[in-house]
Design an enzyme around this catalytic site. Sequence first.
Site, mmCIF file in Angstrom:
data_model
loop_
_atom_site.group_PDB
_atom_site.id
_atom_site.type_symbol
_atom_site.label_atom_id
_atom_site.label_comp_id
_atom_site.label_asym_id
_atom_site.label_seq_id
_atom_site.Cartn_x
_atom_site.Cartn_y
_atom_site.Cartn_z
ATOM 1 N N HIS A 7 0.869 -1.175 0.000
ATOM 2 C CA HIS A 7 0.000 0.000 0.000
ATOM 3 C C HIS A 7 0.910 1.230 0.000
ATOM 4 O O HIS A 7 2.003 1.193 0.547
ATOM 5 C CB HIS A 7 -0.830 -0.052 1.286
ATOM 6 C CG HIS A 7 -1.905 0.974 1.387
ATOM 7 N ND1 HIS A 7 -1.653 2.254 1.820
ATOM 8 C CD2 HIS A 7 -3.239 0.912 1.147
ATOM 9 C CE1 HIS A 7 -2.792 2.932 1.831
ATOM 10 N NE2 HIS A 7 -3.776 2.149 1.431
ATOM 11 N N ASP A 33 3.008 -4.541 8.012
ATOM 12 C CA ASP A 33 1.787 -3.770 7.827
ATOM 13 C C ASP A 33 0.629 -4.752 7.935
ATOM 14 O O ASP A 33 0.351 -5.503 6.998
ATOM 15 C CB ASP A 33 1.821 -3.085 6.461
ATOM 16 C CG ASP A 33 0.479 -2.468 6.083
ATOM 17 O OD1 ASP A 33 -0.508 -2.675 6.812
ATOM 18 O OD2 ASP A 33 0.429 -1.791 5.045
ATOM 19 N N GLN A 74 -4.607 -5.257 6.854
ATOM 20 C CA GLN A 74 -5.629 -6.160 6.310
ATOM 21 C C GLN A 74 -5.666 -7.507 7.031
ATOM 22 O O GLN A 74 -6.396 -8.408 6.616
ATOM 23 C CB GLN A 74 -5.375 -6.401 4.810
ATOM 24 C CG GLN A 74 -5.521 -5.162 3.952
ATOM 25 C CD GLN A 74 -6.941 -4.606 3.942
ATOM 26 O OE1 GLN A 74 -7.902 -5.324 4.214
ATOM 27 N NE2 GLN A 74 -7.060 -3.330 3.640
ATOM 28 N N LYS A 105 -10.460 -0.782 10.224
ATOM 29 C CA LYS A 105 -10.554 -1.953 9.349
ATOM 30 C C LYS A 105 -10.870 -3.223 10.145
ATOM 31 O O LYS A 105 -10.940 -4.308 9.583
ATOM 32 C CB LYS A 105 -9.242 -2.146 8.578
ATOM 33 C CG LYS A 105 -8.994 -1.040 7.550
ATOM 34 C CD LYS A 105 -7.753 -1.311 6.747
ATOM 35 C CE LYS A 105 -7.211 -0.105 6.051
ATOM 36 N NZ LYS A 105 -7.934 0.249 4.812
ATOM 37 N N CYS A 165 -4.749 2.263 -3.850
ATOM 38 C CA CYS A 165 -3.556 2.781 -3.155
ATOM 39 C C CYS A 165 -2.407 1.785 -3.202
ATOM 40 O O CYS A 165 -1.572 1.738 -2.300
ATOM 41 C CB CYS A 165 -3.837 3.154 -1.696
ATOM 42 S SG CYS A 165 -4.902 4.562 -1.548
HETATM 43 C C1 LIG Z 1 -2.431 -2.927 3.472
HETATM 44 C C2 LIG Z 1 -2.756 -1.544 3.964
HETATM 45 N N1 LIG Z 1 -1.806 -0.814 4.552
HETATM 46 C C3 LIG Z 1 -2.046 0.406 5.027
HETATM 47 C C4 LIG Z 1 -3.273 1.002 4.917
HETATM 48 C C5 LIG Z 1 -3.477 2.384 5.446
HETATM 49 O O1 LIG Z 1 -4.342 2.372 6.530
HETATM 50 P P1 LIG Z 1 -4.887 3.712 7.156
HETATM 51 O O2 LIG Z 1 -5.429 4.512 6.026
HETATM 52 O O3 LIG Z 1 -5.934 3.259 8.106
HETATM 53 O O4 LIG Z 1 -3.745 4.386 7.837
HETATM 54 C C6 LIG Z 1 -4.303 0.291 4.302
HETATM 55 C C7 LIG Z 1 -5.638 0.894 4.149
HETATM 56 O O5 LIG Z 1 -6.130 1.166 3.086
HETATM 57 C C8 LIG Z 1 -4.032 -1.012 3.812
HETATM 58 O O6 LIG Z 1 -4.985 -1.726 3.218
#
Ligand SMILES: Cc1ncc(COP(=O)(O)O)c(C=O)c1O
Lengths: 148, 425
Positions: free
Chosen positions: B142, B219, B222, B245, B383
């Site tokens: 992401h 990270d 998900q 999430k 993203c």
């Molecule tokens: C794999 C992953 N990493 C990071 C993020 C970023 O999360 P947040 O926008 O809650 O900081 C997301 C969310 O879209 C994600 O799916």
Amino acid sequence: MDLKSLYQEIILDHNRHPRNYGALEGPSHEAHGHNPLCGDQLHLTLVVDDEGVIQDLRFEGKGCAISTASASMMTEHVKGRPAKDVEALLHEFHEVATGKLDPEEAQLLGKLKIFAGVAEFPTRVKCATLCWHTLKSAVDKGATATTE
Amino acid sequence: MAESASLDAVTCKGCAGEQPPIDVEAIRADFPVLHQDVRDKPLVYLDNAASTHKPLAVIDAVSAMYLRDYSNIHRGVHTLSQRATAVYENARERVRCHLNARETSEIIFTRGTTEAINLVANSWGRVNLREGDEVILSELEHHSNIVPWQMLRESQGIVLRVIPIDDDGDLILEEYEKLLNPRTKLVSVSHISNALGTVNPIAQILRMAREQGVTTLVDGAQAVAHKPVDVQELQADFYAFSGHKIYGPSGIGVLYGRKEILQDMPPWQGGGDMILSVGFEKTIYNEPPFRFEAGTPNISGAAGLTAALCYICNHGIRRIDEWEQRLLAHAQHRLREIPGLRLVGTAKEQSCAISFVLDGIHAHDVGTVLDMQGVAVRTGHHCAQPAIERFGLAATTRASLAVYNTIEEIDALAAAIRKAQEVLS
Ligand SMILES: Cc1ncc(COP(=O)(O)O)c(C=O)c1O
């Protein structure tokens, strides 16, 4: 909701068979449009004569049905018109596409009133207006248009 | 503590013991937002990888906080401040328990995954990474696990290396092995891909890094709603996730950091709560986790996060995973039956996200026609532009699942896709 309210036959037809597709050789004006949100790309080439009339124009690029149909219908609509009308056309098109102007009251748009349907889908407005922004920057001479 | 309504609302009975299989109708009854029509059709919500909806337990915990227990935390001697502090610190303990961290001091509250990764980059990264040091990411990441490192590349001159994926969307581990070298200082990869649904072999990835003495960040944005996570078993140095999430509120998330590492990390933001004492000559920083939590945090969010974790725990993460895997298998089956549909991402192990493209039809048109039928999906690059571009695409349509989705909703998705093909081609 009626699936056809946005994707009316005329839009689908222009998406399947875009008019004025391609690039003109030796254009007097051209511009590139880009919608970073969805990666849509659009390139416009125009021939504007000494009287300032858009004699010919073509578009090419990659986009969704709304952006392709909008570009295709735009080329038909502005061919033969004075380049100085583009600003007013863009303005009215934008007002209709964002639901600020009732399509019945639009003076300049003709068939393009059909894009009033995108007003219900705010994230799609940019798809319909990208070609217009690109046309405006072409007649204003040159730079890259983005919908951001 | 017993005086606290917000705490009473969220006692966790989960963790221990065996839970029964998921009763999806009972679960759906906990989520008021699901029971509505969108564009005159029953809502089918399949955008859970972007954000999940909230069960009543979470809504009630947040509202109980504001109705009875709200105040600023930590410094107040009055009763409400003590209650609010108890709720906030109780959330830290719940997170510790959920991730099986050793100590609550290893749990830092952030705004979300993005802020957690930026914290590591700005605090750990600035003191531990020098010019020429290498950070390994993956092609699946992401943007929030790409851009902070690119910013460090600009300021510190670090080098980024990228583990490629194969045509199925699986990380190519032989390539990863080749990337590891004495200059590698950090491996930062996602547990589960939000764009393709790939479940990475995270334990193995971390083990390979550890064997070379390389620090690791996962990270987990998900993962936490779908899979058990045990940071001690993984031996992760950092693990990040977002509340929104995992059925919790937005604006709160977590960075787990191993104690030994956090101890030596400098603060990254200055302000209240992160200090022990302040003088104009000398300021003494607080201990972890407080050193990394400058300013008034998301207090009600912490109450909601506790309730969300308890919700997951009470139903059992293994039971949730089992149900979601059934939904996923059904979705893959239904989508594969559709002529002209191509799945993007067919990894060995997949979780709740399914990306696809339709021949000759732009993803945004698909998204709009599905929305007209009440089906909420996401379209675009999610993203994770590099991952999508890897497949020669600018956009896909992504359906993503949560525990409250049903087999009938998957069928509705498939029918809506066929309708989109009919309308658009
Ligand atoms: C794999 C992953 N990493 C990071 C993020 C970023 O999360 P947040 O926008 O809650 O900081 C997301 C969310 O879209 C994600 O799916």
